[in-house]
Design a protein around this motif. Structure first.
Motif, PDB file in Angstrom:
ATOM      1  N   ALA A 151       0.862  -1.180   0.000  1.00 23.46           N
ATOM      2  CA  ALA A 151       0.000   0.000   0.000  1.00 23.46           C
ATOM      3  C   ALA A 151       0.897   1.229   0.000  1.00 23.46           C
ATOM      4  CB  ALA A 151      -0.926   0.035   1.219  1.00 23.46           C
ATOM      5  N   ASP A 152       0.394   2.347  -0.508  1.00 20.68           N
ATOM      6  CA  ASP A 152       1.151   3.588  -0.434  1.00 20.68           C
ATOM      7  C   ASP A 152       1.462   3.912   1.023  1.00 20.68           C
ATOM      8  OD1 ASP A 152       1.000   3.874  -3.169  1.00 20.68           O
ATOM      9  OD2 ASP A 152      -0.700   5.262  -3.109  1.00 20.68           O
ATOM     10  N   ALA A 153       2.641   4.444   1.277  1.00 23.43           N
ATOM     11  CA  ALA A 153       3.039   4.761   2.652  1.00 23.43           C
ATOM     12  C   ALA A 153       2.033   5.683   3.337  1.00 23.43           C
ATOM     13  CB  ALA A 153       4.428   5.394   2.656  1.00 23.43           C
ATOM     14  N   ILE A 154       1.430   6.578   2.582  1.00 22.50           N
ATOM     15  CA  ILE A 154       0.496   7.541   3.163  1.00 22.50           C
ATOM     16  C   ILE A 154      -0.760   6.860   3.687  1.00 22.50           C
ATOM     17  CG2 ILE A 154      -0.818   8.113   1.068  1.00 22.50           C
ATOM     18  CD1 ILE A 154       0.624  10.665   3.550  1.00 22.50           C
TER      19      ILE A 154
ATOM     20  N   ASP B 261      -1.084  -3.704   9.128  1.00 17.11           N
ATOM     21  CA  ASP B 261      -0.178  -4.191   8.091  1.00 17.11           C
ATOM     22  C   ASP B 261       1.278  -4.030   8.508  1.00 17.11           C
ATOM     23  OD1 ASP B 261      -2.119  -5.099   6.386  1.00 17.11           O
ATOM     24  OD2 ASP B 261      -2.155  -3.315   5.135  1.00 17.11           O
ATOM     25  N   TRP B 262       1.565  -2.983   9.250  1.00 23.17           N
ATOM     26  CA  TRP B 262       2.918  -2.800   9.778  1.00 23.17           C
ATOM     27  C   TRP B 262       3.267  -3.912  10.767  1.00 23.17           C
ATOM     28  CZ3 TRP B 262       6.943   0.490   8.788  1.00 23.17           C
ATOM     29  CH2 TRP B 262       7.996   0.477   9.702  1.00 23.17           C
ATOM     30  N   ASP B 263       2.388  -4.114  11.760  1.00 27.22           N
ATOM     31  CA  ASP B 263       2.667  -5.087  12.814  1.00 27.22           C
ATOM     32  C   ASP B 263       2.701  -6.518  12.290  1.00 27.22           C
ATOM     33  OD1 ASP B 263       2.853  -3.060  14.660  1.00 27.22           O
ATOM     34  OD2 ASP B 263       0.837  -3.336  15.468  1.00 27.22           O
ATOM     35  N   ASP B 264       1.770  -6.853  11.395  1.00 27.86           N
ATOM     36  CA  ASP B 264       1.722  -8.218  10.872  1.00 27.86           C
ATOM     37  C   ASP B 264       3.041  -8.603  10.210  1.00 27.86           C
ATOM     38  OD1 ASP B 264      -0.872  -8.489  11.733  1.00 27.86           O
ATOM     39  OD2 ASP B 264      -1.784  -8.312   9.742  1.00 27.86           O
ATOM     40  N   VAL B 265       3.575  -7.700   9.402  1.00 28.40           N
ATOM     41  CA  VAL B 265       4.820  -7.990   8.680  1.00 28.40           C
ATOM     42  C   VAL B 265       6.009  -8.027   9.634  1.00 28.40           C
ATOM     43  CG1 VAL B 265       6.425  -7.120   6.935  1.00 28.40           C
ATOM     44  CG2 VAL B 265       3.959  -7.116   6.484  1.00 28.40           C
ATOM     45  N   MET B 266       6.094  -7.063  10.520  1.00 23.08           N
ATOM     46  CA  MET B 266       7.232  -7.024  11.439  1.00 23.08           C
ATOM     47  C   MET B 266       7.250  -8.240  12.375  1.00 23.08           C
ATOM     48  SD  MET B 266       8.921  -4.354  10.506  1.00 23.08           S
ATOM     49  CE  MET B 266       9.968  -3.715  11.795  1.00 23.08           C
ATOM     50  N   ASN B 267       6.067  -8.686  12.784  1.00 23.69           N
ATOM     51  CA  ASN B 267       6.005  -9.835  13.691  1.00 23.69           C
ATOM     52  C   ASN B 267       6.581 -11.095  13.048  1.00 23.69           C
ATOM     53  OD1 ASN B 267       4.877  -8.432  15.823  1.00 23.69           O
ATOM     54  ND2 ASN B 267       2.774  -8.981  15.305  1.00 23.69           N
ATOM     55  N   VAL B 268       6.234 -11.344  11.795  1.00 27.81           N
ATOM     56  CA  VAL B 268       6.716 -12.545  11.117  1.00 27.81           C
ATOM     57  C   VAL B 268       8.164 -12.375  10.659  1.00 27.81           C
ATOM     58  CG1 VAL B 268       6.416 -14.079   9.135  1.00 27.81           C
ATOM     59  CG2 VAL B 268       4.406 -13.188  10.350  1.00 27.81           C
ATOM     60  N   ASN B 269       8.446 -11.268   9.976  1.00 32.00           N
ATOM     61  CA  ASN B 269       9.716 -11.113   9.279  1.00 32.00           C
ATOM     62  C   ASN B 269      10.890 -10.802  10.193  1.00 32.00           C
ATOM     63  OD1 ASN B 269       7.878 -11.285   7.198  1.00 32.00           O
ATOM     64  ND2 ASN B 269       8.676  -9.547   6.054  1.00 32.00           N
TER      65      ASN B 269
ATOM     66  N   GLN C  39      17.899  -1.391  -0.538  1.00 35.17           N
ATOM     67  CA  GLN C  39      17.214  -0.332  -1.272  1.00 35.17           C
ATOM     68  C   GLN C  39      15.873  -0.016  -0.617  1.00 35.17           C
ATOM     69  OE1 GLN C  39      17.004  -2.170  -5.172  1.00 35.17           O
ATOM     70  NE2 GLN C  39      18.952  -1.267  -5.783  1.00 35.17           N
ATOM     71  N   GLY C  40      15.241   1.042  -1.089  1.00 35.13           N
ATOM     72  CA  GLY C  40      13.999   1.472  -0.470  1.00 35.13           C
ATOM     73  C   GLY C  40      12.762   0.772  -0.969  1.00 35.13           C
ATOM     74  N   GLY C  41      12.674   0.580  -2.286  1.00 35.74           N
ATOM     75  CA  GLY C  41      11.450   0.019  -2.827  1.00 35.74           C
ATOM     76  C   GLY C  41      10.311   1.021  -2.773  1.00 35.74           C
TER      77      GLY C  41
ATOM     78  N   PRO D  67       6.321  -0.457   2.884  1.00 34.09           N
ATOM     79  CA  PRO D  67       7.124   0.135   3.963  1.00 34.09           C
ATOM     80  C   PRO D  67       7.505  -0.841   5.068  1.00 34.09           C
ATOM     81  CG  PRO D  67       4.867   0.987   3.980  1.00 34.09           C
ATOM     82  CD  PRO D  67       5.042   0.259   2.694  1.00 34.09           C
ATOM     83  N   SER D  68       6.568  -1.676   5.523  1.00 27.73           N
ATOM     84  CA  SER D  68       6.916  -2.582   6.620  1.00 27.73           C
ATOM     85  C   SER D  68       7.837  -3.700   6.145  1.00 27.73           C
ATOM     86  CB  SER D  68       5.658  -3.164   7.268  1.00 27.73           C
ATOM     87  OG  SER D  68       4.847  -3.837   6.316  1.00 27.73           O
TER      88      SER D  68
END
Length: 252
Positions: free
Chosen positions: A98-101, A107-115, A149-151, A155-156
């Motif tokens: 999704a766009d950062a804005i 979506d932030w927490d779900d990705v950080m928790n797994v990755n 890189q940023g991509g 964001p997460s």
């Protein structure tokens, strides 16, 4: 002469082994002789068949690494089979676009928790086992080009993979003298579920392919050699690297 890449008698835990990159890594390690403890959220029948075809032992652990709950079960699964954990491949990962804005906290927490979070605590639990007999082991984290890189619109995922590169170096610094090698692999653009949206977008797919010197998307099997190398005695003096396997993307 000793085969430096022979993993016979070793046991490897591979997370996210039900499909894609994790499955290919598990099969490559099995082909080099390692018994496999495969971790995934869904059935791993195909992974089991491919690994058993090489003649090694195989055990499946169904687990969702969005929480820390499965970690003790994963580590215990190897011990129950009477095996020492010699290799851990932290491959499980998810992505949200999704766009950062507009990006949401969930979506932030779900990705950080797994990755990132589960990767650290599983590594911690496995390292504790590796240190008991003083024989060390190998930990391989599956990072990404987005560790460098940023991509866009992820964001997460970018934050988690950048964090994973840093965590790889941190753990290498702490554990190298204890006989545990911690390294990473940074895949480029591979044919996996995570890249399906990009491959189905003609414009983005064309843009990506035009930048890859090798001229093609990566096949999951392309990661096997790097994984076997970092898991083997050939890499005994390799600590804290994040090895790109990207068809030359970062060279351009």
């Amino acid at each position: 002469m000793k085969n430096l890449f022979d993993l016979t008698g070793k046991t490897a835990i591979v997370t996210g082994a039900n499909t894609g990159l994790g499955q290919a890594i598990a099969v490559a390690l099995a082909g080099a002789g390692a018994g496999i403890v495969a971790v995934g959220r869904s059935a791993m029948d195909e992974t089991e068949r491919l690994c058993r075809d090489t003649g090694v032992a195989f055990r499946a652990v169904q687990a969702d690494l969005s929480s820390l709950e499965p970690i003790d079960r994963i580590v215990a699964a190897s011990a129950e089979a009477g095996n020492r954990i010699d290799i851990l491949v932290n491959n499980a990962g998810i992505i949200r676009r999704a766009d950062a804005i507009d990006f949401t906290e969930k979506d932030w927490d779900d990705v950080m928790n797994v990755n990132l979070k589960s990767t650290f605590f599983l590594s911690q639990a496995v390292a504790r086992r590796m240190l008991v007999d003083g024989h060390g082991g190998k930990i391989i984290n599956i990072a990404s080009l987005l560790s460098f890189q940023g991509g866009i619109r992820i964001p997460s995922y970018t934050a988690s993979k950048s964090g994973l590169a840093g965590l790889t170096r941190l753990l290498a610094c702490e554990w190298a003298a204890k006989g545990i090698n911690v390294n990473g692999i940074a895949p480029g653009y591979f044919v996996t579920n995570n890249t399906e949206a990009l491959r189905n977008d003609p414009k983005r797919s064309s843009e990506i392919l035009s930048r890859i010197p090798a001229g093609r998307w990566g096949d999951p099997g392309d990661l096997g050699g790097a994984a076997v190398f970092l898991a083997s005695s050939a890499a005994d003096y390799v600590h804290g690297i994040v090895l790109p396997v990207d068809g030359g993307w970062l060279a351009r």
